[in-house]
Design a protein around this motif. Structure first.
Motif, short mmCIF file in Angstrom:
data_model
loop_
_atom_site.label_atom_id
_atom_site.label_comp_id
_atom_site.label_asym_id
_atom_site.label_seq_id
_atom_site.Cartn_x
_atom_site.Cartn_y
_atom_site.Cartn_z
N LEU A 274 -54.73 63.18 -48.15
CA LEU A 274 -53.51 63.50 -48.90
C LEU A 274 -52.29 63.20 -48.04
CD1 LEU A 274 -54.50 66.99 -50.37
CD2 LEU A 274 -54.63 64.77 -51.54
N VAL A 275 -51.17 63.02 -48.70
CA VAL A 275 -49.90 62.86 -48.00
C VAL A 275 -48.98 64.01 -48.41
CG1 VAL A 275 -47.87 61.41 -47.62
CG2 VAL A 275 -50.13 60.36 -47.89
N GLU A 276 -48.56 64.78 -47.44
CA GLU A 276 -47.59 65.84 -47.68
C GLU A 276 -46.21 65.35 -47.27
OE1 GLU A 276 -49.02 69.15 -45.44
OE2 GLU A 276 -50.45 69.76 -46.99
N TYR B 290 -44.35 52.78 -43.93
CA TYR B 290 -44.09 53.80 -44.94
C TYR B 290 -43.02 53.26 -45.89
CZ TYR B 290 -46.30 56.80 -41.43
OH TYR B 290 -47.16 57.34 -40.52
N VAL B 291 -43.36 53.19 -47.17
CA VAL B 291 -42.42 52.69 -48.17
C VAL B 291 -41.92 53.88 -48.97
CG1 VAL B 291 -42.08 51.11 -50.09
CG2 VAL B 291 -43.68 50.50 -48.27
N VAL C 106 -47.96 55.21 -48.01
CA VAL C 106 -48.36 55.02 -46.61
C VAL C 106 -49.45 53.95 -46.58
CG1 VAL C 106 -49.14 56.16 -44.51
CG2 VAL C 106 -47.81 57.45 -46.20
N VAL C 107 -49.24 52.90 -45.77
CA VAL C 107 -50.14 51.74 -45.75
C VAL C 107 -50.64 51.55 -44.33
CG1 VAL C 107 -50.39 49.29 -46.31
CG2 VAL C 107 -48.76 50.71 -47.60
N GLY D 56 -54.48 47.40 -45.34
CA GLY D 56 -53.93 47.35 -46.68
C GLY D 56 -54.26 48.55 -47.54
N ARG D 57 -54.99 49.53 -46.98
CA ARG D 57 -55.27 50.74 -47.75
C ARG D 57 -53.99 51.55 -47.92
NH1 ARG D 57 -60.08 53.43 -44.49
NH2 ARG D 57 -58.62 52.88 -42.80
N LYS D 58 -53.88 52.19 -49.05
CA LYS D 58 -52.64 52.90 -49.36
C LYS D 58 -52.95 54.30 -49.87
CE LYS D 58 -50.34 52.03 -53.15
NZ LYS D 58 -49.50 51.35 -54.18
#
Length: 451
Positions: A170-172, A210-211, A251-252, A256-258
């Protein structure tokens, strides 16, 4: 005349009988007289009423103007109407976020006060995470929309399917408002790996970029998990009690995993609150540089952009300069009014506003710690406008005499590396926090000694 030789008690009874006879005749005569000749006598008052009247006399009558007496009581504020609650996905894994969006309106047409909570989040669009209970169920979150005076209406979030699967990571997204700023925010993305029982090891996820996307419009790409962004654009935000923002980061890694994280922000608009509670239009100030810097000549110079959220011009009618001098030990500073000054501008346009340059000469005024400019004016339609901003003396530069030596080897290593990265002779706590959030200290291999 022969003296009365009757006993005394007989003479007393005779006198009392005569008086009673006279009283009866007088009473009969008065009752027989016409109504208009009778004196007006007050109605008999009971002993209880008499005691109450003498103990607390009636207050004097208060006259109320007819217009005030006829004024109707204010009607209660109607609760908001929730028009729709939509979910982004019809099925998600346990712990995967699902964007919940709300549309609502106020029956009286005043939508400026609307704000919303969705589950544990706040905002009109909230990325909601739901975790399955051990029995395979989940507690349905609730949407609550608040209007003026915080009158609210609530409905449950429409049910969607939560599957027993879980995402790998997860991304917090965390946020904070930057010091000395009203609109600048810092955002931090943190990737959280979810450990699973009896699962084969996964290849490590090492982000390379990070986009960031703000409110589905502005996009920024960084190589560190930290970004700063100005929310609202300064004076161009909608006129409402709360600002609504949605921040997304993709987040990459090198393969190429995102993985994606989102966060909603519902920020109180203090300028709207000031006008709603006090009828005052707030003049805001944005300083550049954000923190005061002392020049080699001992002068602090800053440029402030003055702006406001109102439509139309604000006329500056008076600018008062307040000087704060070094107080006595243990005493708070007492700013003194030094009179009116000119900033060189008398109008603040809407939108971006206008810039003014100010300075504090610490050599010419060695006892002055801060200059505060108090702004007073009016809008073209007659509303008062107020604002303040200050130029401050920076703290003295750290030396051996005024500082405490660092004994922690890890903190010492961070300070040394921060000085190298930033090219500065000294660094602040703010510099260390920012570099640490960016991961610039991850390669430090310093062992702390046990106390």
């Amino acid at each position: 005349m022969k003296p009365d030789d009757r006993p005394c008690w007989k003479r007393r009874w005779a006198w009392m009988l005569a008086m009673a006879t006279v009283a009866l005749v007088a009473g009969w005569w008065l009752s027989a007289s016409p109504e208009h000749s009778r004196p007006s006598t007050p109605a008999p008052v009971s002993p209880t009423a008499f005691r109450a009247e003498t103990a607390s006399p009636a207050p004097p009558a208060v006259t109320v103007p007819a217009a005030v007496a006829a004024r109707p009581a204010p009607e209660p504020v109607p609760p908001p109407v929730i028009d729709a609650v939509t979910v982004e996905k019809h099925e998600v894994c346990s712990g995967e976020d699902n964007l919940i969006s709300v549309r609502a309106h106020s029956p009286d047409g005043n939508d400026s006060y609307l704000h919303t909570s969705i589950g544990t989040g706040t905002g009109m669009r909230v990325p909601l995470r739901v975790w399955l209970e051990p029995d395979g169920t989940y507690e349905p979150p609730v949407v609550t929309v608040f209007g003026k005076d915080n009158v609210s209406a609530s409905v449950p979030v429409p049910r969607y399917k939560v599957k027993p699967c879980e995402p790998d990571r997860l991304v917090e997204v965390f946020s904070r408002r930057l010091p000395n700023s009203d609109e600048d925010y810092e955002f931090l993305a943190r990737v959280v790996e979810l450990k699973k029982r009896d699962a084969p090891p996964r290849p490590p996820f090492a982000p390379v970029k990070y986009v960031w996307t703000f409110d589905d419009q502005h996009t920024v790409t960084t190589t560190t998990p930290v970004v700063t962004h100005t929310l609202g654009g300064g004076g161009t935000r909608p006129w409402a009690m709360y600002f609504q923002h949605l921040v997304r980061v993709d987040v990459v890694d090198a393969q190429g995993r995102k993985v994606t994280g989102r966060s909603s922000l519902q920020v109180l608009n203090t300028a709207f609150e000031n006008f709603d509670k006090k009828g005052v239009v707030t003049v805001l100030a944005r300083g550049t540089p954000r923190f005061p810097e002392l020049g080699e000549d001992g002068v602090v110079r800053q440029t402030f952009r003055l702006y406001h959220p109102w439509k139309g011009l604000v006329r500056l009618e008076r600018v008062t300069l307040l000087r704060a001098r070094k107080p006595e030990p243990g005493e708070p500073p007492h700013p003194e009014d030094t009179g009116e000054v000119s900033l060189g501008v008398d109008m603040i346009p809407e939108g971006r506003g206008v810039e003014v340059a100010v300075s504090l000469d610490t050599k010419a005024e060695p006892d002055v710690t801060m200059l505060t400019y108090a702004l007073e004016g009016n809008t073209l339609d007659g509303h008062p406008a107020r604002g303040t901003f200050s130029v401050m003396r920076p703290p003295p530069r750290p030396t051996k005499d005024n500082s405490t030596p660092i004994t922690d080897p890890l903190l010492t290593a961070k300070v040394k590396k921060a000085r190298e990265l930033l090219g500065q002779p000294y660094v602040t706590d703010e510099d260390l926090w920012r570099l640490e959030r960016e991961g610039r200290f991850d390669d430090l291999n310093v062992r702390r000694e046990a106390p």
